[in-house]
Design a protein around this motif. Structure first.
Motif, PDB file in Angstrom:
ATOM      1  N   SER A 116       0.824  -1.214   0.000  1.00  0.00           N
ATOM      2  CA  SER A 116       0.000   0.000   0.000  1.00  0.00           C
ATOM      3  C   SER A 116       0.855   1.258   0.000  1.00  0.00           C
ATOM      4  O   SER A 116       0.556   2.223  -0.711  1.00  0.00           O
ATOM      5  CB  SER A 116      -0.941  -0.004   1.204  1.00  0.00           C
ATOM      6  OG  SER A 116      -1.842  -1.091   1.139  1.00  0.00           O
ATOM      7  N   THR A 117       1.913   1.251   0.777  1.00  0.00           N
ATOM      8  CA  THR A 117       2.824   2.391   0.782  1.00  0.00           C
ATOM      9  C   THR A 117       3.499   2.562  -0.576  1.00  0.00           C
ATOM     10  O   THR A 117       3.567   3.664  -1.130  1.00  0.00           O
ATOM     11  CB  THR A 117       3.893   2.219   1.878  1.00  0.00           C
ATOM     12  OG1 THR A 117       3.250   2.134   3.152  1.00  0.00           O
ATOM     13  CG2 THR A 117       4.871   3.387   1.873  1.00  0.00           C
ATOM     14  N   ASN A 118       3.974   1.458  -1.137  1.00  0.00           N
ATOM     15  CA  ASN A 118       4.699   1.523  -2.407  1.00  0.00           C
ATOM     16  C   ASN A 118       3.812   1.969  -3.565  1.00  0.00           C
ATOM     17  O   ASN A 118       4.283   2.619  -4.502  1.00  0.00           O
ATOM     18  CB  ASN A 118       5.319   0.163  -2.721  1.00  0.00           C
ATOM     19  CG  ASN A 118       6.427  -0.204  -1.751  1.00  0.00           C
ATOM     20  OD1 ASN A 118       6.947   0.655  -1.042  1.00  0.00           O
ATOM     21  ND2 ASN A 118       6.792  -1.470  -1.714  1.00  0.00           N
ATOM     22  N   HIS A 119       2.529   1.616  -3.505  1.00  0.00           N
ATOM     23  CA  HIS A 119       1.608   1.976  -4.592  1.00  0.00           C
ATOM     24  C   HIS A 119       0.725   3.166  -4.243  1.00  0.00           C
ATOM     25  O   HIS A 119      -0.210   3.489  -4.984  1.00  0.00           O
ATOM     26  CB  HIS A 119       0.734   0.770  -4.957  1.00  0.00           C
ATOM     27  CG  HIS A 119       1.520  -0.410  -5.451  1.00  0.00           C
ATOM     28  ND1 HIS A 119       2.265  -0.377  -6.599  1.00  0.00           N
ATOM     29  CD2 HIS A 119       1.668  -1.658  -4.936  1.00  0.00           C
ATOM     30  CE1 HIS A 119       2.840  -1.562  -6.783  1.00  0.00           C
ATOM     31  NE2 HIS A 119       2.498  -2.350  -5.781  1.00  0.00           N
ATOM     32  N   GLN A 120       1.019   3.792  -3.093  1.00  0.00           N
ATOM     33  CA  GLN A 120       0.305   5.000  -2.664  1.00  0.00           C
ATOM     34  C   GLN A 120      -1.208   4.764  -2.605  1.00  0.00           C
ATOM     35  O   GLN A 120      -2.002   5.506  -3.179  1.00  0.00           O
ATOM     36  CB  GLN A 120       0.652   6.166  -3.590  1.00  0.00           C
ATOM     37  CG  GLN A 120       2.131   6.513  -3.582  1.00  0.00           C
ATOM     38  CD  GLN A 120       2.469   7.674  -4.485  1.00  0.00           C
ATOM     39  OE1 GLN A 120       1.851   7.901  -5.520  1.00  0.00           O
ATOM     40  NE2 GLN A 120       3.465   8.458  -4.099  1.00  0.00           N
ATOM     41  N   ARG A 121      -1.588   3.731  -1.893  1.00  0.00           N
ATOM     42  CA  ARG A 121      -2.996   3.444  -1.675  1.00  0.00           C
ATOM     43  C   ARG A 121      -3.227   3.227  -0.178  1.00  0.00           C
ATOM     44  O   ARG A 121      -2.285   3.181   0.615  1.00  0.00           O
ATOM     45  CB  ARG A 121      -3.428   2.209  -2.466  1.00  0.00           C
ATOM     46  CG  ARG A 121      -2.796   0.903  -1.993  1.00  0.00           C
ATOM     47  CD  ARG A 121      -3.075  -0.235  -2.954  1.00  0.00           C
ATOM     48  NE  ARG A 121      -2.533  -1.497  -2.440  1.00  0.00           N
ATOM     49  CZ  ARG A 121      -2.231  -2.549  -3.190  1.00  0.00           C
ATOM     50  NH1 ARG A 121      -2.413  -2.485  -4.512  1.00  0.00           N
ATOM     51  NH2 ARG A 121      -1.767  -3.655  -2.660  1.00  0.00           N
ATOM     52  N   SER A 122      -4.473   3.066   0.208  1.00  0.00           N
ATOM     53  CA  SER A 122      -4.832   2.947   1.619  1.00  0.00           C
ATOM     54  C   SER A 122      -4.781   1.490   2.073  1.00  0.00           C
ATOM     55  O   SER A 122      -5.514   0.639   1.549  1.00  0.00           O
ATOM     56  CB  SER A 122      -6.230   3.506   1.847  1.00  0.00           C
ATOM     57  OG  SER A 122      -6.720   3.134   3.118  1.00  0.00           O
TER      58      SER A 122
ATOM     59  N   THR B  81      13.704   4.846  -0.219  1.00  0.00           N
ATOM     60  CA  THR B  81      13.023   5.768  -1.128  1.00  0.00           C
ATOM     61  C   THR B  81      13.269   5.319  -2.553  1.00  0.00           C
ATOM     62  O   THR B  81      14.291   4.695  -2.867  1.00  0.00           O
ATOM     63  CB  THR B  81      13.536   7.217  -0.966  1.00  0.00           C
ATOM     64  OG1 THR B  81      14.951   7.224  -1.146  1.00  0.00           O
ATOM     65  CG2 THR B  81      13.193   7.760   0.417  1.00  0.00           C
ATOM     66  N   ASP B  82      12.317   5.630  -3.456  1.00  0.00           N
ATOM     67  CA  ASP B  82      12.504   5.282  -4.860  1.00  0.00           C
ATOM     68  C   ASP B  82      13.280   6.395  -5.579  1.00  0.00           C
ATOM     69  O   ASP B  82      13.728   7.366  -4.955  1.00  0.00           O
ATOM     70  CB  ASP B  82      11.162   4.988  -5.535  1.00  0.00           C
ATOM     71  CG  ASP B  82      10.236   6.204  -5.602  1.00  0.00           C
ATOM     72  OD1 ASP B  82      10.712   7.347  -5.391  1.00  0.00           O
ATOM     73  OD2 ASP B  82       9.039   6.006  -5.878  1.00  0.00           O
TER      74      ASP B  82
ATOM     75  N   ARG C  45      10.139   9.182  -3.341  1.00  0.00           N
ATOM     76  CA  ARG C  45       8.939   8.769  -2.604  1.00  0.00           C
ATOM     77  C   ARG C  45       9.274   7.609  -1.667  1.00  0.00           C
ATOM     78  O   ARG C  45      10.213   6.841  -1.923  1.00  0.00           O
ATOM     79  CB  ARG C  45       7.841   8.359  -3.588  1.00  0.00           C
ATOM     80  CG  ARG C  45       7.290   9.493  -4.433  1.00  0.00           C
ATOM     81  CD  ARG C  45       6.153   8.987  -5.306  1.00  0.00           C
ATOM     82  NE  ARG C  45       6.622   8.005  -6.266  1.00  0.00           N
ATOM     83  CZ  ARG C  45       6.826   8.247  -7.560  1.00  0.00           C
ATOM     84  NH1 ARG C  45       6.592   9.448  -8.057  1.00  0.00           N
ATOM     85  NH2 ARG C  45       7.259   7.288  -8.372  1.00  0.00           N
TER      86      ARG C  45
END
Length: 300
Positions: A194-200, A225-226, A230
Protein backbone atom coordinates in the motif's frame (compact mmCIF):
# COMPACT_ATOMS: atom_id res chain seq x y z
CA UNK A 1 11.16 -48.62 11.85
CA UNK A 2 7.47 -48.05 11.05
CA UNK A 3 6.50 -48.97 14.60
CA UNK A 4 9.08 -46.49 15.95
CA UNK A 5 7.69 -43.69 13.73
CA UNK A 6 4.13 -44.52 14.79
CA UNK A 7 5.15 -44.51 18.46
CA UNK A 8 6.79 -41.12 18.13
CA UNK A 9 3.75 -39.69 16.34
CA UNK A 10 1.42 -41.00 19.06
CA UNK A 11 3.22 -38.72 21.51
CA UNK A 12 2.62 -35.58 19.47
CA UNK A 13 0.31 -32.81 20.52
CA UNK A 14 -2.76 -32.28 18.38
CA UNK A 15 -2.05 -30.96 14.90
CA UNK A 16 -4.53 -28.08 15.00
CA UNK A 17 -3.01 -24.60 15.17
CA UNK A 18 -4.72 -22.44 17.82
CA UNK A 19 -5.77 -18.82 17.35
CA UNK A 20 -2.64 -17.68 19.13
CA UNK A 21 0.74 -16.24 18.23
CA UNK A 22 3.54 -18.38 16.88
CA UNK A 23 7.09 -17.86 15.65
CA UNK A 24 9.23 -19.01 12.78
CA UNK A 25 11.50 -21.84 13.92
CA UNK A 26 15.18 -20.99 13.38
CA UNK A 27 18.12 -23.37 13.92
CA UNK A 28 19.76 -20.77 16.18
CA UNK A 29 16.85 -21.01 18.60
CA UNK A 30 16.12 -24.75 18.72
CA UNK A 31 18.34 -25.51 21.73
CA UNK A 32 16.81 -22.68 23.76
CA UNK A 33 13.29 -23.75 22.81
CA UNK A 34 13.82 -27.41 23.68
CA UNK A 35 15.36 -26.45 27.02
CA UNK A 36 12.81 -23.84 28.08
CA UNK A 37 9.65 -25.23 26.38
CA UNK A 38 8.10 -21.74 26.06
CA UNK A 39 4.36 -21.21 26.16
CA UNK A 40 3.67 -20.36 22.52
CA UNK A 41 0.88 -21.25 20.12
CA UNK A 42 2.85 -22.90 17.31
CA UNK A 43 5.97 -22.85 15.20
CA UNK A 44 6.22 -22.34 11.45
CA UNK A 45 8.94 -23.78 9.21
CA UNK A 46 9.84 -23.28 5.57
CA UNK A 47 9.14 -26.57 3.79
CA UNK A 48 12.23 -26.40 1.60
CA UNK A 49 14.53 -26.51 4.65
CA UNK A 50 13.30 -30.02 5.51
CA UNK A 51 13.13 -31.86 2.20
CA UNK A 52 16.14 -34.04 2.94
CA UNK A 53 15.53 -37.56 4.25
CA UNK A 54 17.01 -37.17 7.72
CA UNK A 55 19.81 -35.72 9.80
CA UNK A 56 19.86 -33.12 12.60
CA UNK A 57 17.18 -30.83 11.06
CA UNK A 58 14.61 -33.62 11.14
CA UNK A 59 15.60 -34.80 14.61
CA UNK A 60 15.16 -31.26 15.88
CA UNK A 61 11.87 -30.74 14.08
CA UNK A 62 10.47 -34.03 15.38
CA UNK A 63 11.35 -32.94 18.91
CA UNK A 64 9.55 -29.63 18.36
CA UNK A 65 6.55 -31.34 16.77
CA UNK A 66 6.01 -33.54 19.82
CA UNK A 67 5.27 -30.45 21.93
CA UNK A 68 3.92 -27.89 19.46
CA UNK A 69 1.65 -27.69 16.42
CA UNK A 70 3.34 -26.79 13.15
CA UNK A 71 2.48 -24.54 10.24
CA UNK A 72 4.31 -25.48 7.02
CA UNK A 73 5.14 -22.54 4.76
CA UNK A 74 6.36 -23.26 1.25
CA UNK A 75 8.55 -20.80 -0.63
CA UNK A 76 9.52 -22.75 -3.75
CA UNK A 77 6.47 -24.11 -5.55
CA UNK A 78 6.28 -21.13 -7.92
CA UNK A 79 2.48 -21.16 -7.91
CA UNK A 80 2.38 -18.20 -10.31
CA UNK A 81 5.01 -19.53 -12.71
CA UNK A 82 4.24 -19.94 -16.41
CA UNK A 83 5.59 -23.48 -16.56
CA UNK A 84 4.21 -26.62 -14.90
CA UNK A 85 4.84 -27.29 -11.24
CA UNK A 86 7.95 -29.30 -10.41
CA UNK A 87 6.50 -32.79 -9.81
CA UNK A 88 9.44 -33.97 -7.71
CA UNK A 89 9.26 -30.88 -5.51
CA UNK A 90 5.53 -31.35 -5.07
CA UNK A 91 5.97 -35.00 -4.09
CA UNK A 92 8.63 -34.06 -1.54
CA UNK A 93 6.22 -31.48 -0.13
CA UNK A 94 3.43 -34.05 0.10
CA UNK A 95 5.78 -36.41 1.91
CA UNK A 96 6.74 -33.70 4.38
CA UNK A 97 3.06 -33.02 5.10
CA UNK A 98 2.46 -36.71 5.77
CA UNK A 99 5.53 -36.89 7.98
CA UNK A 100 4.80 -33.94 10.27
CA UNK A 101 1.03 -33.47 9.99
CA UNK A 102 1.12 -29.66 10.08
CA UNK A 103 -2.05 -27.93 11.19
CA UNK A 104 -1.67 -25.37 8.38
CA UNK A 105 0.05 -25.36 5.00
CA UNK A 106 0.66 -22.24 2.90
CA UNK A 107 2.39 -20.91 -0.20
CA UNK A 108 2.88 -17.56 -1.95
CA UNK A 109 1.06 -15.86 -4.79
CA UNK A 110 4.32 -15.48 -6.71
CA UNK A 111 6.68 -17.16 -9.12
CA UNK A 112 10.34 -18.07 -8.54
CA UNK A 113 11.36 -20.42 -11.37
CA UNK A 114 11.80 -20.25 -15.12
CA UNK A 115 12.72 -23.38 -17.07
CA UNK A 116 15.52 -24.87 -14.96
CA UNK A 117 16.47 -21.63 -13.20
CA UNK A 118 15.47 -21.07 -9.56
CA UNK A 119 15.45 -17.50 -8.27
CA UNK A 120 15.96 -16.53 -4.65
CA UNK A 121 13.00 -14.17 -4.85
CA UNK A 122 9.22 -14.28 -4.77
CA UNK A 123 8.31 -12.40 -7.94
CA UNK A 124 4.92 -10.76 -8.66
CA UNK A 125 2.30 -11.80 -11.21
CA UNK A 126 -0.12 -9.73 -13.31
CA UNK A 127 -3.75 -9.94 -12.27
CA UNK A 128 -5.34 -11.03 -15.53
CA UNK A 129 -7.46 -13.94 -16.73
CA UNK A 130 -4.59 -16.04 -18.10
CA UNK A 131 -2.65 -15.80 -14.84
CA UNK A 132 -5.79 -16.53 -12.83
CA UNK A 133 -6.44 -19.72 -14.80
CA UNK A 134 -2.84 -20.86 -14.41
CA UNK A 135 -2.70 -20.15 -10.66
CA UNK A 136 -5.99 -21.97 -10.08
CA UNK A 137 -4.77 -25.00 -12.05
CA UNK A 138 -1.58 -25.08 -9.97
CA UNK A 139 -3.46 -24.79 -6.68
CA UNK A 140 -5.83 -27.57 -7.71
CA UNK A 141 -2.81 -29.79 -8.44
CA UNK A 142 -1.20 -28.99 -5.09
CA UNK A 143 -4.37 -29.66 -3.10
CA UNK A 144 -5.10 -32.89 -4.95
CA UNK A 145 -1.53 -34.15 -4.50
CA UNK A 146 -1.24 -33.27 -0.82
CA UNK A 147 -4.84 -34.01 0.13
CA UNK A 148 -4.83 -30.73 2.03
CA UNK A 149 -6.25 -27.25 1.72
CA UNK A 150 -3.55 -24.73 0.89
CA UNK A 151 -3.48 -21.15 2.16
CA UNK A 152 -2.33 -18.58 -0.43
CA UNK A 153 -0.41 -15.54 0.82
CA UNK A 154 -0.98 -12.04 -0.53
CA UNK A 155 2.33 -10.65 -1.84
CA UNK A 156 4.39 -7.59 -1.10
CA UNK A 157 4.81 -5.75 -4.40
CA UNK A 158 6.93 -2.95 -5.76
CA UNK A 159 5.62 -2.65 -9.33
CA UNK A 160 2.19 -2.85 -10.99
CA UNK A 161 1.52 -4.51 -14.35
CA UNK A 162 -0.22 -2.59 -17.13
CA UNK A 163 -1.78 -5.86 -18.30
CA UNK A 164 -3.66 -6.40 -15.01
CA UNK A 165 -7.42 -6.37 -15.55
CA UNK A 166 -8.54 -6.86 -11.94
CA UNK A 167 -7.48 -5.75 -8.50
CA UNK A 168 -5.47 -7.96 -6.16
CA UNK A 169 -8.53 -8.42 -3.96
CA UNK A 170 -10.69 -9.48 -6.92
CA UNK A 171 -7.94 -11.87 -8.01
CA UNK A 172 -7.69 -13.50 -4.57
CA UNK A 173 -11.44 -13.77 -4.14
CA UNK A 174 -11.80 -15.52 -7.49
CA UNK A 175 -9.01 -17.95 -6.65
CA UNK A 176 -10.67 -18.98 -3.39
CA UNK A 177 -14.04 -19.36 -5.13
CA UNK A 178 -12.65 -21.58 -7.88
CA UNK A 179 -10.22 -23.74 -5.90
CA UNK A 180 -11.52 -23.82 -2.33
CA UNK A 181 -8.11 -22.78 -1.04
CA UNK A 182 -7.82 -20.49 1.95
CA UNK A 183 -5.78 -17.32 2.37
CA UNK A 184 -2.82 -16.29 4.47
CA UNK A 185 -3.16 -12.60 5.26
CA UNK A 186 0.26 -10.99 5.59
CA UNK A 187 -0.51 -7.60 7.12
CA UNK A 188 3.06 -6.37 6.74
CA UNK A 189 2.79 -7.15 3.00
CA UNK A 190 -0.42 -5.12 2.88
CA UNK A 191 1.30 -2.13 4.48
CA UNK A 192 4.40 -2.47 2.28
CA UNK A 193 2.42 -2.75 -0.97
CA UNK A 194 0.00 0.00 0.00
CA UNK A 195 2.82 2.39 0.78
CA UNK A 196 4.70 1.52 -2.41
CA UNK A 197 1.61 1.98 -4.59
CA UNK A 198 0.30 5.00 -2.66
CA UNK A 199 -3.00 3.44 -1.67
CA UNK A 200 -4.83 2.95 1.62
CA UNK A 201 -3.91 -0.13 3.64
CA UNK A 202 -7.08 0.36 5.70
CA UNK A 203 -9.25 0.32 2.57
CA UNK A 204 -7.48 -2.80 1.30
CA UNK A 205 -8.08 -4.65 4.56
CA UNK A 206 -11.71 -3.52 4.72
CA UNK A 207 -12.26 -5.29 1.38
CA UNK A 208 -10.10 -8.35 2.10
CA UNK A 209 -12.07 -11.64 2.41
CA UNK A 210 -10.99 -12.32 6.00
CA UNK A 211 -13.55 -15.14 6.25
CA UNK A 212 -11.19 -17.17 4.02
CA UNK A 213 -8.10 -16.47 6.15
CA UNK A 214 -6.51 -19.33 8.08
CA UNK A 215 -3.39 -17.54 9.30
CA UNK A 216 -1.95 -14.04 9.66
CA UNK A 217 1.69 -13.04 9.20
CA UNK A 218 3.39 -10.07 10.84
CA UNK A 219 6.95 -8.99 10.13
CA UNK A 220 9.32 -6.07 9.90
CA UNK A 221 10.07 -3.94 6.85
CA UNK A 222 12.96 -1.71 5.84
CA UNK A 223 12.29 1.91 4.82
CA UNK A 224 13.85 3.30 1.66
CA UNK A 225 13.02 5.77 -1.13
CA UNK A 226 12.50 5.28 -4.86
CA UNK A 227 14.23 7.21 -7.65
CA UNK A 228 11.67 10.01 -7.34
CA UNK A 229 12.25 10.37 -3.60
CA UNK A 230 8.94 8.77 -2.60
CA UNK A 231 8.74 6.32 0.33
CA UNK A 232 9.59 2.75 -0.62
CA UNK A 233 9.27 -0.14 1.82
CA UNK A 234 11.15 -3.45 1.51
CA UNK A 235 9.64 -6.62 2.96
CA UNK A 236 12.87 -7.44 4.78
CA UNK A 237 11.78 -9.59 7.77
CA UNK A 238 14.84 -8.29 9.61
CA UNK A 239 13.43 -6.27 12.53
CA UNK A 240 10.49 -5.78 14.90
CA UNK A 241 6.97 -5.31 13.62
CA UNK A 242 6.32 -1.65 12.83
CA UNK A 243 3.83 0.31 14.94
CA UNK A 244 1.62 0.99 11.91
CA UNK A 245 1.44 -2.75 11.17
CA UNK A 246 0.53 -3.48 14.78
CA UNK A 247 -2.35 -1.00 14.48
CA UNK A 248 -3.63 -2.60 11.27
CA UNK A 249 -3.40 -6.00 12.95
CA UNK A 250 -5.33 -4.87 16.02
CA UNK A 251 -8.05 -3.35 13.83
CA UNK A 252 -8.33 -6.56 11.83
CA UNK A 253 -8.65 -8.97 14.75
CA UNK A 254 -10.97 -6.64 16.64
CA UNK A 255 -13.28 -6.69 13.62
CA UNK A 256 -12.98 -10.37 12.69
CA UNK A 257 -11.80 -12.25 15.76
CA UNK A 258 -8.53 -13.99 16.66
CA UNK A 259 -6.59 -16.02 14.11
CA UNK A 260 -3.30 -17.95 14.26
CA UNK A 261 -0.63 -15.27 13.91
CA UNK A 262 3.00 -15.77 12.96
CA UNK A 263 5.88 -13.44 13.73
CA UNK A 264 8.23 -13.62 10.72
CA UNK A 265 11.89 -12.77 11.28
CA UNK A 266 14.11 -14.35 8.62
CA UNK A 267 17.15 -12.06 8.38
CA UNK A 268 19.46 -10.62 11.05
CA UNK A 269 17.98 -13.22 13.39
CA UNK A 270 17.80 -11.90 16.99
CA UNK A 271 18.20 -13.84 20.22
CA UNK A 272 15.23 -16.08 21.00
CA UNK A 273 13.83 -13.85 23.80
CA UNK A 274 13.47 -10.98 21.32
CA UNK A 275 11.40 -13.07 18.93
CA UNK A 276 9.38 -14.53 21.78
CA UNK A 277 8.61 -11.00 23.02
CA UNK A 278 7.13 -10.14 19.59
CA UNK A 279 4.93 -13.24 19.80
CA UNK A 280 3.85 -12.24 23.30
CA UNK A 281 2.84 -8.82 21.95
CA UNK A 282 0.68 -10.48 19.28
CA UNK A 283 -0.91 -12.69 21.94
CA UNK A 284 -1.88 -9.58 23.92
CA UNK A 285 -3.61 -8.15 20.85
CA UNK A 286 -5.46 -11.43 20.34
CA UNK A 287 -6.50 -11.52 24.00
CA UNK A 288 -7.90 -7.97 23.75
CA UNK A 289 -9.95 -8.97 20.71
CA UNK A 290 -11.42 -11.96 22.58
CA UNK A 291 -12.25 -9.77 25.56
CA UNK A 292 -13.89 -7.10 23.41
CA UNK A 293 -16.00 -9.64 21.54
CA UNK A 294 -17.08 -11.22 24.84
CA UNK A 295 -18.15 -7.83 26.17
CA UNK A 296 -20.08 -7.11 22.97
CA UNK A 297 -21.82 -10.47 23.18
CA UNK A 298 -22.76 -9.82 26.81
CA UNK A 299 -24.35 -6.49 25.91
CA UNK A 300 -26.70 -7.98 23.33
Amino acid sequence: MLSEISSRQDKRVEAGVPARAGAGLKPEHVADILESRPEIGFFEVHAENYMGAGGPPHRQLEAIRRDYPLSLHGVGLSIGGEGPLDKDHLQRLAGLIRRYEPGLFSEHLAWSTHDTTYYNDLLPVPYDRATLDRVCDHIDEVQQTTGRQMLLENPSTYVAFEQSTMSEIEFLKEITRRTGCGLLLDINNVFVSSTNHQRSAEAYLAEFPVAEVGEIHLGGHAPDTDDAGRPLLIDAHDREVDAAVWQLYETTVQAHGPLPTLIEWDNDIPAWPVLLAEARAADRVLARSVQARSLQAGMR
